[in-house]
Write a protein that holds these residues in place. Structure first.
Motif, PDB file in Angstrom:
ATOM      1  N   THR A   1     -11.772  18.036  -7.933  1.00 46.04           N
ATOM      2  CA  THR A   1     -12.799  17.000  -7.799  1.00 46.04           C
ATOM      3  C   THR A   1     -13.206  16.455  -9.164  1.00 46.04           C
ATOM      4  N   VAL A   2     -13.352  17.344 -10.146  1.00 43.59           N
ATOM      5  CA  VAL A   2     -13.767  16.864 -11.466  1.00 43.59           C
ATOM      6  C   VAL A   2     -12.655  16.031 -12.098  1.00 43.59           C
ATOM      7  N   LEU A   3     -11.435  16.537 -11.996  1.00 45.12           N
ATOM      8  CA  LEU A   3     -10.310  15.855 -12.630  1.00 45.12           C
ATOM      9  C   LEU A   3     -10.140  14.448 -12.065  1.00 45.12           C
ATOM     10  N   THR A   4     -10.145  14.341 -10.737  1.00 41.71           N
ATOM     11  CA  THR A   4      -9.895  13.030 -10.139  1.00 41.71           C
ATOM     12  C   THR A   4     -11.044  12.073 -10.419  1.00 41.71           C
ATOM     13  N   ARG A   5     -12.245  12.632 -10.619  1.00 40.38           N
ATOM     14  CA  ARG A   5     -13.348  11.742 -10.940  1.00 40.38           C
ATOM     15  C   ARG A   5     -13.290  11.283 -12.384  1.00 40.38           C
ATOM     16  N   ALA A   6     -12.783  12.184 -13.252  1.00 40.80           N
ATOM     17  CA  ALA A   6     -12.849  11.895 -14.682  1.00 40.80           C
ATOM     18  C   ALA A   6     -11.831  10.852 -15.117  1.00 40.80           C
ATOM     19  N   ILE A   7     -10.686  10.832 -14.469  1.00 38.68           N
ATOM     20  CA  ILE A   7      -9.675   9.866 -14.879  1.00 38.68           C
ATOM     21  C   ILE A   7     -10.053   8.501 -14.328  1.00 38.68           C
ATOM     22  N   PRO A   8     -10.304   7.534 -15.210  1.00 42.52           N
ATOM     23  CA  PRO A   8     -10.709   6.219 -14.723  1.00 42.52           C
ATOM     24  C   PRO A   8      -9.639   5.625 -13.810  1.00 42.52           C
ATOM     25  N   ASP A   9     -10.077   4.920 -12.774  1.00 44.45           N
ATOM     26  CA  ASP A   9      -9.087   4.356 -11.858  1.00 44.45           C
ATOM     27  C   ASP A   9      -8.190   3.348 -12.561  1.00 44.45           C
ATOM     28  N   VAL A  10      -8.721   2.761 -13.650  1.00 40.95           N
ATOM     29  CA  VAL A  10      -7.890   1.808 -14.380  1.00 40.95           C
ATOM     30  C   VAL A  10      -6.650   2.491 -14.937  1.00 40.95           C
ATOM     31  N   VAL A  11      -6.882   3.693 -15.496  1.00 37.96           N
ATOM     32  CA  VAL A  11      -5.749   4.421 -16.065  1.00 37.96           C
ATOM     33  C   VAL A  11      -4.743   4.772 -14.972  1.00 37.96           C
ATOM     34  N   LEU A  12      -5.285   5.233 -13.841  1.00 42.80           N
ATOM     35  CA  LEU A  12      -4.396   5.569 -12.725  1.00 42.80           C
ATOM     36  C   LEU A  12      -3.595   4.342 -12.309  1.00 42.80           C
ATOM     37  N   ALA A  13      -4.316   3.211 -12.218  1.00 41.85           N
ATOM     38  CA  ALA A  13      -3.643   1.983 -11.809  1.00 41.85           C
ATOM     39  C   ALA A  13      -2.548   1.635 -12.809  1.00 41.85           C
ATOM     40  N   MET A  14      -2.860   1.809 -14.103  1.00 40.78           N
ATOM     41  CA  MET A  14      -1.883   1.533 -15.166  1.00 40.78           C
ATOM     42  C   MET A  14      -0.612   2.349 -14.922  1.00 40.78           C
ATOM     43  N   VAL A  15      -0.837   3.647 -14.682  1.00 45.28           N
ATOM     44  CA  VAL A  15       0.302   4.540 -14.454  1.00 45.28           C
ATOM     45  C   VAL A  15       1.090   4.086 -13.231  1.00 45.28           C
ATOM     46  N   PHE A  16       0.365   3.787 -12.152  1.00 46.91           N
ATOM     47  CA  PHE A  16       1.063   3.449 -10.913  1.00 46.91           C
ATOM     48  C   PHE A  16       1.745   2.090 -11.014  1.00 46.91           C
ATOM     49  N   VAL A  17       1.159   1.195 -11.812  1.00 43.44           N
ATOM     50  CA  VAL A  17       1.825  -0.096 -12.005  1.00 43.44           C
ATOM     51  C   VAL A  17       3.154   0.141 -12.713  1.00 43.44           C
ATOM     52  N   LEU A  18       3.141   1.071 -13.670  1.00 41.87           N
ATOM     53  CA  LEU A  18       4.379   1.428 -14.370  1.00 41.87           C
ATOM     54  C   LEU A  18       5.416   1.954 -13.382  1.00 41.87           C
ATOM     55  N   ILE A  19       4.947   2.783 -12.460  1.00 38.88           N
ATOM     56  CA  ILE A  19       5.876   3.426 -11.538  1.00 38.88           C
ATOM     57  C   ILE A  19       6.378   2.455 -10.479  1.00 38.88           C
ATOM     58  N   PHE A  20       5.446   1.705  -9.900  1.00 40.56           N
ATOM     59  CA  PHE A  20       5.810   0.892  -8.732  1.00 40.56           C
ATOM     60  C   PHE A  20       6.052  -0.571  -9.064  1.00 40.56           C
ATOM     61  N   SER A  21       5.803  -0.952 -10.321  1.00 42.33           N
ATOM     62  CA  SER A  21       5.697  -2.370 -10.676  1.00 42.33           C
ATOM     63  C   SER A  21       4.560  -2.982  -9.860  1.00 42.33           C
ATOM     64  N   LEU A  22       4.388  -4.288  -9.941  1.00 40.45           N
ATOM     65  CA  LEU A  22       3.189  -4.897  -9.338  1.00 40.45           C
ATOM     66  C   LEU A  22       3.170  -4.770  -7.823  1.00 40.45           C
ATOM     67  N   GLY A  23       2.007  -4.991  -7.254  1.00 40.87           N
ATOM     68  CA  GLY A  23       1.873  -4.907  -5.804  1.00 40.87           C
ATOM     69  C   GLY A  23       0.555  -4.262  -5.429  1.00 40.87           C
ATOM     70  N   THR A  24       0.368  -3.989  -4.154  1.00 42.56           N
ATOM     71  CA  THR A  24      -0.911  -3.416  -3.738  1.00 42.56           C
ATOM     72  C   THR A  24      -0.901  -1.896  -3.777  1.00 42.56           C
ATOM     73  N   LEU A  25       0.288  -1.303  -3.702  1.00 44.14           N
ATOM     74  CA  LEU A  25       0.357   0.157  -3.618  1.00 44.14           C
ATOM     75  C   LEU A  25      -0.279   0.855  -4.820  1.00 44.14           C
ATOM     76  N   PRO A  26      -0.013   0.384  -6.057  1.00 41.39           N
ATOM     77  CA  PRO A  26      -0.669   1.058  -7.188  1.00 41.39           C
ATOM     78  C   PRO A  26      -2.185   1.056  -7.048  1.00 41.39           C
ATOM     79  N   GLY A  27      -2.733  -0.070  -6.632  1.00 37.96           N
ATOM     80  CA  GLY A  27      -4.185  -0.167  -6.488  1.00 37.96           C
ATOM     81  C   GLY A  27      -4.698   0.813  -5.458  1.00 37.96           C
ATOM     82  N   ILE A  28      -4.004   0.858  -4.308  1.00 36.11           N
ATOM     83  CA  ILE A  28      -4.431   1.756  -3.238  1.00 36.11           C
ATOM     84  C   ILE A  28      -4.420   3.194  -3.725  1.00 36.11           C
TER      85      ILE A  28
END
Lengths: 274, 498
Positions: free
Chosen positions: B37-64
């Motif tokens: 719970t602490v870890l997932t709260r601490a990582i800003p969603d922007v960073v997560l989105a950045m990572v997922f955009v890298l993985i999936f390229s653009l689209g809605t999935l990284p955001g979700i």
């Protein structure tokens, strides 16, 4: 101890840290007996009841229920035993946001595999049985109301119906009427007794009211500060024995004297009228 | 956005189960649950989105996924707290009847915490709605992306238009949560808030039919009717089918509507489910990009300075919000407000404030005051009032009315009653909410840096856009440490001020 006893407790001691809740408790209960554990709050009666259902583990001593040594059971075996023993709590312990019927069917969970959410997940046979038990306690028309919309007495009757869902052989009740008004208390207590007589249930019920225990039970086991101080059948008790019971169970001597006065005053009063 | 919240809502159930002290299978599991719970709260969603955009390229999935994972933390924390606060009775009753642990959870605990779980999920959905704006900046599709384009091309008209749409969405969400909560708790909505009013209106329409239906059931089988053996089985069989009274019809309609909206949102998002399977191979090579942590071309002092600045923004904003929301929140509480009009207008003010996404506010303020910490602080403080004010008002309304009545009966004035009874009882909640806001603000302050609000966020965005992922890791670790520290202080404070 005879072959027909369903509960056998011997040398049962339970300590919570330094406080000793039960000291060397010993008694046995025959099949079909209606027993009251009588004592003031803190006398250890709830703790004793909880041991009978394996909700507590004894510090030392033996608790045999339905031929099983309760403290040695765990997991599936403990659940199997618990499913044969119904338990009615002081605070009813219904889930307030669920319907009455769903609260009742949860009593049958032990016979089902896996978690259940929602009425649709219970077999029709169990729902019918639950409705039957609700009818038995006189609340069939409330089946689809939320449990928290019922009065205290009604909730306790629902809790009894829930315990009946288990088809129990023993019914344990922990101060079932302590949070109820006198009229609801009367209803609930006579309901428990009727059901027990009909089904040949063994009942162990804790109470703190001496008069209620005297009028309701077949047998009284008195507890005081964790000691079993009394074990007697109610039928044919004389006045002296009754005072004795008050004396053993009540705490303060002042209280005892008051009761004694009351009991001796009543006959003399009626004489003067005559 | 909705999909992300749903994802989080589902995942948070088992996480909360193992994190809550009274349901956890063991100490190790509990620690793991709390850590997640602490870890997932601490990582800003922007960073997560950045990572997922890298993985999936653009689209809605990284955001979700970003929103989902980020939300798990908050939902499961609040959910675990709720589980720890339940009435143990029903659960014990099921144990006494021989139910297994899982059955105890499903039948004894879940029904008790369901309203709070739904409330939390709806609240989080509200936050995510606003959060999705910022995700547009890192290339996640949605209204946020449209808006970031609009502002980048200096088309403020279009940008503000989109902002208005977001605002309307936020208000609608507010109404929906109110209605759902009222239905679940089985209470008559009595509030004067916007949501409560709509709930009342809907309720009034059905109330008449409920009464009629209730009468019919009541008369068919009464308590006093003696059981006649011939008709009883028939009565039981008849009772097997729950009557379709107005309440049940309404609940069923709501449930199916909610389900339809969820399914609809998944369809609208047009998720490339195939990506979920193919991406696993890509993860190692992307993970390498993020390791080891490194400050890149900046020296450590600059970065720690920026972090300190972010903490400063968060603290200042929290303090400012606290002052204003005590005033506004108190006046919005039914038992404090001098009259209905005051309460209504204050509640409306709070809804309005909450309706404005902080990021939009920050962007507008930056346009006015220029880049820097000032804009960020004011934006956060302003947004904080919306959240904290509501929480304070709600907890003031929940204090016991007895002491207030007693003081009033003793001749105390309105302000004396407020100070000695209401405030005194509400203080622990006040402290809790204050820390919750600080916790939220530290993360929000990071994100505001991205749009130019000063602090560490600026470097985070730089690092992300410059593909300097090692630096992203370093910054995330710094944020993580800070959040853990605040969490520790909050836990300690709550214990002291209990």
């Amino acid at each position: 101890m005879s072959d027909t006893s369903v509960i056998e407790v011997s040398g049962l001691t339970k300590a919570f840290g330094r406080t000793v809740a039960l000291r060397q408790a010993a008694f046995s209960v025959e099949k079909g007996e209606i027993v009251v554990l009588l004592g003031l709050s803190g006398s250890g009666k709830s703790t004793l009841l909880r041991h009978l259902d394996g909700l507590e583990t004894p510090t030392s001593g033996s608790v045999r229920v339905l031929g099983k040594e309760v403290p040695s059971l765990s997991g599936r075996h403990l659940r199997a035993l618990r499913s044969r023993v119904g338990f009615v709590f002081q605070q009813f312990d219904l889930v307030p946001s669920l319907t009455v019927l769903e609260n009742v069917v949860t009593g049958a969970l032990a016979g089902l595999r896996g978690p259940r959410v929602g009425l649709w997940s219970y077999p029709k046979r169990l729902k019918l049985a639950a409705l039957g038990h609700l009818d038995r306690v006189g609340l069939l028309d409330r089946a689809y109301q939320r449990a928290d919309t019922l009065s205290g007495g009604q909730q306790q009757r629902v809790a009894i119906a829930r315990a009946l869902m288990q088809d129990p052989e023993i019914l344990l009740a922990d101060e079932p009427v302590a949070s109820l008004d006198p009229e609801s208390s009367e209803q609930v207590m006579s309901l428990i007794r009727e059901i027990a007589m009909d089904a040949g249930l063994t009942v162990v019920c804790s109470l703190h009211q001496v008069d209620l225990a005297m009028s309701w039970a077949d047998r009284i086991i008195g507890l005081r500060h964790g000691d079993v101080v009394l074990d007697t059948h109610v039928e044919g008790l004389g006045k002296a024995e009754v005072i004795e019971i008050y004396g053993r169970v009540a705490t303060s001597t002042g209280e005892l004297e008051a009761i004694e006065r009351e009991l001796t005053d009543v006959p003399s009063g009626s004489e003067s009228v005559r | 956005m909705l999909c992300g919240t749903v994802l989080a809502a589902v995942v948070s159930v088992p996480v909360a189960y193992i994190a809550a002290a009274n349901t956890t299978p063991g100490r190790g599991w509990q620690a793991l649950g709390r850590f997640v719970t602490v870890l997932t709260r601490a990582i800003p969603d922007v960073v997560l989105a950045m990572v997922f955009v890298l993985i999936f390229s653009l689209g809605t999935l990284p955001g979700i996924l970003a929103i989902g994972i980020h939300s798990i933390g908050m939902i499961s924390k609040l959910f675990a707290d709720a589980i720890e606060q339940i009435d143990e009775g029903p659960r014990r009753a099921i144990r006494a009847a021989g139910g297994s642990r899982l059955q105890e959870f499903a039948s004894g605990i879940l029904p008790q915490v369901l309203p709070s779980w739904v409330a939390t999920v709806l609240h989080r959905n509200d936050i995510n709605l606003r959060g999705s704006v910022i995700l547009g900046y890192v290339g996640v599709a949605g209204l946020g992306l449209e808006m970031s384009f609009a502002f980048k091309s200096l088309d403020y008209g279009l940008g503000l238009g989109i902002a208005l749409v977001m605002f309307a969405l936020c208000v609608i969400m507010e109404v929906v949560s109110s209605v759902v909560r009222a239905a679940m708790l089985g209470i008559q909505p009595t509030g004067r808030g916007l949501g409560d009013r709509v709930a009342r209106l809907a309720g009034r329409a059905t109330a008449g039919r409920v009464a009629i239906a209730g009468d019919r059931i009541g008369t068919s089988v009464g308590l006093d009717t003696p059981p006649s053996s011939a008709t009883r089985p028939a009565a039981l069989a008849a009772a097997l089918h729950r009557p379709w009274d107005a309440v049940r019809i309404r609940n069923t309609v709501w449930a199916w509507m909610a389900l339809a909206i969820l399914v609809g949102s998944v369809i609208v998002c047009d998720i490339q489910w195939g990506d979920l399977i193919t991406v696993w191979a890509k993860i190692p090579e992307i993970a390498v990009l993020f390791w080891p942590p490194d400050f890149g071309s900046y020296d450590a002092a600059t970065m720690f300075g920026a972090m300190a600045q972010t903490i400063g923004i968060a603290l200042a904003a929290t303090l400012l919000s606290l002052v204003f929301s005590i005033v506004i929140g108190s006046l919005a509480a039914r038992n404090v407000a001098p009259n209905g009009a005051t309460r209504t207008s204050m509640r409306l003010l709070l809804v309005t404030i909450r309706g404005i996404p902080e990021v939009i506010l920050a962007i507008v303020l930056i346009v006015i005051t220029g880049l820097g910490t000032q804009a960020g602080t004011i934006a956060l403080a302003f947004g904080g009032v919306g959240l904290l004010g509501k929480l304070i008002a709600d907890s003031f309304e929940e204090v016991k009315s007895g002491p207030e009545r007693a003081l009033r009966a003793a001749g105390a004035s309105r302000s004396q009653v407020y100070a000695s009874a209401t405030l005194a009882q509400g203080t622990p909640a006040l402290i809790g909410h204050g820390f919750y806001l600080l916790d939220t603000n530290i993360r929000a302050a990071t994100i505001l840096g991205i749009v130019g609000g000063g602090g560490i966020g600026y470097y985070l965005l730089n690092a992300g856009q410059g593909s300097n992922y090692q630096m992203v890791t370093a910054i995330v670790l710094m944020i993580l440490a800070t959040v853990l520290l605040v969490e520790g202080i909050a836990v300690w404070m709550r214990r002291v001020f209990r």
